[in-house]
Structures are given as structure tokens and as C-alpha cells.
Design a protein around this motif. Structure first.
Motif, PDB file in Angstrom:
ATOM      1  N   THR A  54      16.327  96.802  -5.377  1.00 27.32           N
ATOM      2  CA  THR A  54      16.046  95.792  -4.165  1.00 27.32           C
ATOM      3  C   THR A  54      16.748  95.973  -2.938  1.00 27.32           C
ATOM      4  O   THR A  54      17.873  96.364  -2.972  1.00 27.32           O
ATOM      5  CB  THR A  54      15.904  94.511  -5.016  1.00 27.32           C
ATOM      6  N   LEU A  55      16.001  95.363  -2.066  1.00 28.91           N
ATOM      7  CA  LEU A  55      16.801  95.278  -0.592  1.00 28.91           C
ATOM      8  C   LEU A  55      17.604  94.119  -0.408  1.00 28.91           C
ATOM      9  O   LEU A  55      17.350  93.157  -1.093  1.00 28.91           O
ATOM     10  CB  LEU A  55      15.618  95.171   0.448  1.00 28.91           C
ATOM     11  N   MET A  60      15.895  92.924   4.058  1.00 28.21           N
ATOM     12  CA  MET A  60      14.291  92.242   4.229  1.00 28.21           C
ATOM     13  C   MET A  60      14.104  91.531   5.356  1.00 28.21           C
ATOM     14  O   MET A  60      12.981  91.620   5.870  1.00 28.21           O
ATOM     15  CB  MET A  60      14.227  91.352   3.030  1.00 28.21           C
ATOM     16  N   LYS A  61      15.179  90.926   6.089  1.00 28.83           N
ATOM     17  CA  LYS A  61      14.917  90.259   7.315  1.00 28.83           C
ATOM     18  C   LYS A  61      14.494  91.374   8.255  1.00 28.83           C
ATOM     19  O   LYS A  61      13.786  91.086   9.356  1.00 28.83           O
ATOM     20  CB  LYS A  61      16.132  89.569   7.602  1.00 28.83           C
ATOM     21  N   GLU A  67       7.285  91.506  12.355  1.00 26.74           N
ATOM     22  CA  GLU A  67       6.076  90.837  12.232  1.00 26.74           C
ATOM     23  C   GLU A  67       6.005  89.381  12.477  1.00 26.74           C
ATOM     24  O   GLU A  67       5.191  88.877  12.947  1.00 26.74           O
ATOM     25  CB  GLU A  67       5.823  90.964  10.657  1.00 26.74           C
ATOM     26  N   PHE A  68       7.321  88.696  12.338  1.00 29.24           N
ATOM     27  CA  PHE A  68       7.596  87.443  12.865  1.00 29.24           C
ATOM     28  C   PHE A  68       7.366  87.157  14.302  1.00 29.24           C
ATOM     29  O   PHE A  68       6.918  86.357  14.784  1.00 29.24           O
ATOM     30  CB  PHE A  68       8.777  87.013  12.227  1.00 29.24           C
ATOM     31  N   ALA A  69       8.158  88.068  14.891  1.00 28.63           N
ATOM     32  CA  ALA A  69       8.213  88.226  16.525  1.00 28.63           C
ATOM     33  C   ALA A  69       6.787  88.229  16.931  1.00 28.63           C
ATOM     34  O   ALA A  69       6.469  87.665  18.118  1.00 28.63           O
ATOM     35  CB  ALA A  69       9.154  89.392  17.042  1.00 28.63           C
ATOM     36  N   ALA A  70       6.101  89.089  16.587  1.00 25.14           N
ATOM     37  CA  ALA A  70       4.730  89.415  17.121  1.00 25.14           C
ATOM     38  C   ALA A  70       3.674  88.494  16.836  1.00 25.14           C
ATOM     39  O   ALA A  70       2.419  88.188  17.348  1.00 25.14           O
ATOM     40  CB  ALA A  70       4.270  90.712  16.442  1.00 25.14           C
ATOM     41  N   ILE A 263      16.333  78.913  17.476  1.00 25.99           N
ATOM     42  CA  ILE A 263      16.328  80.503  17.469  1.00 25.99           C
ATOM     43  C   ILE A 263      15.542  80.669  16.281  1.00 25.99           C
ATOM     44  O   ILE A 263      15.586  80.377  15.355  1.00 25.99           O
ATOM     45  CB  ILE A 263      17.764  81.025  17.322  1.00 25.99           C
ATOM     46  N   GLU A 264      14.574  81.887  16.752  1.00 24.78           N
ATOM     47  CA  GLU A 264      13.508  82.158  15.543  1.00 24.78           C
ATOM     48  C   GLU A 264      14.411  83.139  14.635  1.00 24.78           C
ATOM     49  O   GLU A 264      15.399  83.660  14.901  1.00 24.78           O
ATOM     50  CB  GLU A 264      12.511  83.059  16.253  1.00 24.78           C
TER      51      GLU A 264
END
Length: 264
Positions: A54-55, A60-61, A67-70, A263-264
Motif C-alpha cells: 500500500t501507499l 496518497m495525498k 485532483e483536489f486543486a483542480a 490552507i487546502e
């Protein structure tokens, strides 16, 4: 599941032995024992081959971050930020996106981007005059603020710092540790829902940085907000978390909104 498959294989072998004779000979029993160990080894080898590494959380982040930023409106409470008068920007230092109340705020406000440590407001006190408060007073203010929101949170006593109800960790390192796994899985009801708690936490993974960075500690009190949403019993989520914390920061601690960033 592994031993269920082994048992099925053994049942087939036993039926084969007794189909030839109603009495199992010593040799057949020895063969059965050997067969058991062979079957177990085969299953373990198969299981080992099927394991997938697993990562890590950081990996994973890193994969999810683009994707989150876009698509911020999909993952962040953008409407709540807008209602509070905050707009989105990108930090020129760390390149993380953040939300600010004034365009005069250039960086996200993280100490690494500011290149220094500083206190919000006047000194390390509360309000325009820097009124000193104790740990107890800080908790009581937090309790008063979160206990009077439109979805009130119930204050509970902290749990022991030794996590004796868990077999995977020794110490409580975050407030949510107190309610894992049973309250999170729904096997047990939480003491209250939603709840707040002044949980003392211990962390030993950054001992080398304590006293050097200004941001690492071995022990601290986490003013946690825990909410357990269930089908048909929704309480609140990210929009309310931002709203309730912002209310505490601005009304109780009297922090000017211009000094706050998300902050995201």
C-alpha cells in the motif's frame, strides 16, 4: 478465509481416505498430517503473492492533490468560504492553494512560507490588548463557543492518554483515537454526538525536532471536534466545521479575519 479453504481441501482428502477403508491406518493419518502442512504452505505462498504494497499517507495525498486543486468546489466548503468573505489564492512559496480575507495576504501564512514564527494578534494573548489566558480559560472559551453553535457540541472529559482499549497503539496521539475503532465503525455509540474534548495527546515521532523548530512537541492538548454521521442521522461536516471554528477564532479569541487563512 485462508483456513476455510484449507479445511475444504482436507475434507476432500479425508473422504478420499475413508472411501477406500472405514478404518484409517497409521500411514494414512501420517499422510493426512503431511497433506495438511502442504496445503497450509500452498495457501500461505499464494497469499504472500497476492499481497499488494500500500501507499503511505503522504504518497496518497500527493496523488490526490492535483485532483483536489483542480476541483475545489467538489472537495472544499467553497460556498462557506465565500459567505465569510474569503477568496482563493495560491501561495507563491509552497504553491498550496489557500483562502484569504484580504488580497494583502500574499502567502498562505505557514511559518515555512513566512520564514519565521509569529503569534496571531498582540503577543500570545487574546484580543487587541493581548489579554493573557490560561489553558483552562482557553478550553472554557472553546466550550462556550462550540456549545452554542446552531448544532451544539457536548463537552466531555478527556480519555486516559494510555490507549488501553486498543491493541494497535500504546498512546493516544489524536482526539479521534479515543473513539476508534468501535464508535467510528458504529459498533458502539459515542458518549455524545457531536462532541468536543480537551484530549491530552502524546507523539514521539518527532523527538529530534523538539526545541528546534518551535512547532514540535511530545505532548499537547488537542481541542477536538468529533462528529459521527450515520445513515438517517446526519449531524454536520466540513462546512459547519469551518463555520464553527471561524466563529470561535473571531468572536471568542477576537482574531481579525484578515489574519486568518484556510490552507487546502
Amino acid at each position: 478465509q485462508k483456513f476455510t479453504k484449507i479445511a475444504a481441501m482436507l475434507r476432500t482428502k479425508v473422504r478420499d481416505i475413508f472411501s477406500k477403508s472405514r478404518i484409517a491406518s497409521p500411514r494414512s493419518l501420517v499422510n493426512l498430517k503431511v497433506y495438511f502442512f502442504q496445503a497450509r504452505n500452498i495457501m500461505e505462498e499464494k497469499e504472500e503473492k497476492e499481497l499488494v504494497k500500500t501507499l503511505t499517507a503522504k504518497e496518497m495525498k500527493a496523488l490526490a492533490k492535483p485532483e483536489f486543486a483542480a476541483n475545489p468546489e467538489k472537495f472544499y466548503p467553497t460556498e462557506t468560504f465565500a459567505k465569510m468573505g474569503f477568496s482563493r489564492a495560491q501561495c507563491p512559496k509552497c504553491e498550496n492553494h489557500f483562502w484569504r480575507a484580504t488580497e494583502e495576504r500574499i502567502t498562505c501564512g505557514d511559518s515555512n512560507c513566512e520564514e519565521k514564527y509569529s503569534f496571531i494578534g498582540v503577543g500570545c494573548g487574546k484580543g487587541a490588548k493581548g489579554q493573557k489566558i490560561t489553558y483552562a480559560e482557553a478550553w472554557n472559551g472553546f466550550k462556550k463557543s462550540l456549545g452554542s453553535t446552531r448544532v451544539p457540541c457536548t463537552a466531555i472529559d478527556r480519555y486516559p492518554v494510555v490507549a488501553r482499549w486498543r491493541n494497535d497503539v500504546d498512546y493516544v496521539a489524536a482526539g479521534i483515537f479515543c473513539f476508534q475503532p468501535y464508535c467510528v465503525t458504529g459498533e458502539l455509540d459515542s458518549p455524545a454526538n457531536p462532541l468536543i474534548q480537551p484530549q491530552f495527546c502524546l507523539r514521539f515521532n518527532d523527538l529530534d525536532n523538539i526545541g528546534l523548530t518551535g512547532r514540535h512537541y511530545s505532548g499537547f492538548i488537542m481541542l477536538g471536534i468529533q462528529v459521527f454521521n450515520k445513515p438517517g442521522a446526519y449531524k454536520f461536516f466540513k462546512d459547519e466545521c469551518v463555520e464553527f471554528n471561524y466563529r470561535w477564532l473571531t468572536e471568542e479569541l477576537e482574531i481579525p479575519k484578515e489574519e486568518i487563512t484556510f490552507i487546502e
